[in-house]
Enzyme design. Sequence first.
Site, PDB file in Angstrom:
ATOM      1  N   ARG A   1       0.742  -3.663  11.636  1.00 32.25           N
ATOM      2  CA  ARG A   1      -0.225  -3.925  13.017  1.00 32.25           C
ATOM      3  C   ARG A   1       0.489  -5.238  13.446  1.00 32.25           C
ATOM      4  O   ARG A   1       0.650  -6.194  12.994  1.00 32.25           O
ATOM      5  CB  ARG A   1      -1.656  -4.107  12.295  1.00 32.25           C
ATOM      6  CG  ARG A   1      -2.273  -2.895  12.254  1.00 32.25           C
ATOM      7  CD  ARG A   1      -2.498  -1.968  13.746  1.00 32.25           C
ATOM      8  NE  ARG A   1      -3.337  -1.096  13.646  1.00 32.25           N
ATOM      9  CZ  ARG A   1      -2.847   0.184  13.491  1.00 32.25           C
ATOM     10  NH1 ARG A   1      -1.714   0.406  13.304  1.00 32.25           N
ATOM     11  NH2 ARG A   1      -3.740   1.536  13.241  1.00 32.25           N
TER      12      ARG A   1
ATOM     13  N   GLY B   1       0.922  -1.199  -0.019  1.00 35.05           N
ATOM     14  CA  GLY B   1       0.039   0.024  -0.140  1.00 35.05           C
ATOM     15  C   GLY B   1       0.844   1.243   0.005  1.00 35.05           C
ATOM     16  O   GLY B   1       1.954   1.460  -0.405  1.00 35.05           O
TER      17      GLY B   1
ATOM     18  N   THR C   1       6.036  -2.380  10.799  1.00 35.38           N
ATOM     19  CA  THR C   1       5.741  -1.052  11.263  1.00 35.38           C
ATOM     20  C   THR C   1       4.027  -0.977  10.949  1.00 35.38           C
ATOM     21  O   THR C   1       3.381   0.008  10.865  1.00 35.38           O
ATOM     22  CB  THR C   1       6.416   0.260  10.679  1.00 35.38           C
ATOM     23  OG1 THR C   1       6.509  -0.144   9.019  1.00 35.38           O
ATOM     24  CG2 THR C   1       7.691   0.467  11.143  1.00 35.38           C
TER      25      THR C   1
ATOM     26  N   GLU D   1      -0.301  -4.361  23.403  1.00 35.77           N
ATOM     27  CA  GLU D   1       0.166  -2.763  23.608  1.00 35.77           C
ATOM     28  C   GLU D   1      -0.597  -2.236  24.680  1.00 35.77           C
ATOM     29  O   GLU D   1      -1.909  -2.198  24.769  1.00 35.77           O
ATOM     30  CB  GLU D   1       0.081  -2.044  22.223  1.00 35.77           C
ATOM     31  CG  GLU D   1       1.080  -2.729  21.253  1.00 35.77           C
ATOM     32  CD  GLU D   1       0.957  -1.926  19.786  1.00 35.77           C
ATOM     33  OE1 GLU D   1       0.308  -0.887  19.912  1.00 35.77           O
ATOM     34  OE2 GLU D   1       1.697  -2.329  18.927  1.00 35.77           O
TER      35      GLU D   1
ATOM     36  N   ALA E   1       5.947   5.036  14.955  1.00 39.08           N
ATOM     37  CA  ALA E   1       6.095   5.324  13.612  1.00 39.08           C
ATOM     38  C   ALA E   1       5.406   6.502  12.959  1.00 39.08           C
ATOM     39  O   ALA E   1       6.173   7.222  12.211  1.00 39.08           O
ATOM     40  CB  ALA E   1       5.853   4.105  12.659  1.00 39.08           C
TER      41      ALA E   1
ATOM     42  N   HIS F   1       5.095   1.726  19.116  1.00 41.97           N
ATOM     43  CA  HIS F   1       4.105   2.059  18.153  1.00 41.97           C
ATOM     44  C   HIS F   1       4.021   3.611  17.946  1.00 41.97           C
ATOM     45  O   HIS F   1       2.978   4.379  18.043  1.00 41.97           O
ATOM     46  CB  HIS F   1       2.901   1.630  18.676  1.00 41.97           C
ATOM     47  CG  HIS F   1       1.891   1.770  17.755  1.00 41.97           C
ATOM     48  ND1 HIS F   1       0.785   0.688  17.602  1.00 41.97           N
ATOM     49  CD2 HIS F   1       1.367   2.218  16.455  1.00 41.97           C
ATOM     50  CE1 HIS F   1      -0.071   0.747  16.769  1.00 41.97           C
ATOM     51  NE2 HIS F   1       0.450   1.614  15.826  1.00 41.97           N
TER      52      HIS F   1
END
Length: 343
Positions: free
Chosen positions: A238, A156, A236, A267, A288, A286
């Site tokens: 899920r 993507g 990076t 998390e 990024a 988390h």
Amino acid sequence: MSRFKIVTTGPGGTDHSLEMETLSAIGAEIVEVSGGDDELAKAVADADAIYAKGRPRITAKVIEAGRKLKVVSLGSVGVDSVDVDAATRLGIPVTNCPDTFIEEVADHAMTLILGSWRRLVVQDQMVRKGEWTKARPMLYQFPRLRGMTLGFVAFGHVARAVARRAAPFGFNMLAYDPYIEELVMAEYGVEPVGLDELMQRSDIVSMHAPGTKDAHHLLKEKHFRQMKKTSLFVNTGRGSTVDEAALIKALQEGWIAGAGLDVLETEPVGHNNPLLGMDNVTLTAHVASASDRFDKARRRRVGAELSLVLSGKWPRACVNPSVLEKSSLVRWQPFSMERGPGN
């Protein structure tokens, strides 16, 4: 009296001025609600929209409670914090921010790729421990980056941005994504392959699949067993897309050489997670997408998406677009400087 009621989660008093830049013009108000499903469902009963912020999850119970609900809007790329199936069943569009922080995530992915390959964390620890003379011999074990194969699981927007960054380093690049045309991959110098072939050929595997039901545990033990013993895994996307127990086993037993992870299945990470004790694993929290512009950009985007749908128009981004074709919403057309209204 406000024309539209938007329910969101929070203790009250949160600054929503950036969202309101567009929402004020249509007479909307944002109402914060604390608590769980029961409290949210009660507040949503007369609401026009839900502004989802990740926690708590927007469940089917909450969505079904909205008798006049027109839209659920997320300020993130990931949509796993909303029951999209329930919204789709009720004909309610769910919007997200798929293109607001692509560059940040791509930068972070590239950082983990390069840092993991050069064993940056271990090198840092050696210097701090006074093991200066061990640092260079350690890197003699590994080939140079140029000529290595980088494989993308899902191709993507973020993966494509990473591909642009990776190309000057001399990578050979592969991608597995059954939803993307081969011609799109070719534009980025990326070879389309099957998932098994990608795992077998790649020196670095970069995961970019979304946190959907179809992608849950997309990578299992068999996939990590297919990887080279010298290969690295970077995620990076899920945490739910990877069977974390299998990844831990792969790292412990040496099926792969290391990993760079911004996302995990649970998390924040639990204190007893074995990944915390591995010096061949680089972990970030988390983060990024984080940057100076991140919060401002996503909040303005949420306001814009809510405003469009509440004004009777299609949103810019919709994760369940099938509902739009069946709705009474009008297709949104961006204003063009070349061809404005009446031209």
